[in-house]
Design a protein around this motif. Sequence first.
Motif: not given
Length: 226
Positions: A96-107
Amino acid sequence: MPRESYQELLESVREDVLYMSEVVLDRLRLGLSALEQKDEEMAWQVIDGDDEINQLYLDLEQDCIDLLALQQPVASDLRFIAASFKIITDLERIGDLATNLGEYSLEAERDAYPEVDIQEVAEVVIEMVENAMDAYDREATELCYSIAETDDEVDSRCEAASEEVVRDLIEREIDAETSDAEIEQLMADVSRLLLTIRDIERVGDHAVNIAARTLYMVENDDDLIY
């Protein structure tokens, strides 16, 4: 069920837990690369890949429940199953934390604080997870305490990084010519960076949890469980 077949089931659980950890670590590395390179394709690979991790978790959860319900394990086998069940929970949360990083990188369109080296700290926590899974695989309890000690260093570095970002924000001069859009962008950058630091620190916490459960599994020692 013959004892040999039962032992094969236990070993299959161990192998599947190790496989899940490999998938999770791959997603974590990919999420960090996406964040560093501002790569949208990588980011979506991490985000879309979370379903696979969730399914691995559910499958292993059922395997652990079946072993508990059908085999009535005792002593060391019971600790192994219980520890494996807790470890896959930590692995799922790292996913889940890795997914967060992916979402942050989109922004993220820029590195607002390039002097804050997130990637360096992230490499440390990745190694912590790798060592924790190695300890689980080989029942190498000598690794467990060193992982907890490393986490203290990670916590200190993450705290220092967060303080640096907040201190800069407080001291930054914003004049009348600074537009609302620029202020909004700055706050978004700061928020995203602080969340990234927090999430990396949490990965380290999950590595300690895995080490703690391994120590309990092997030696019936709950010293690191908190």
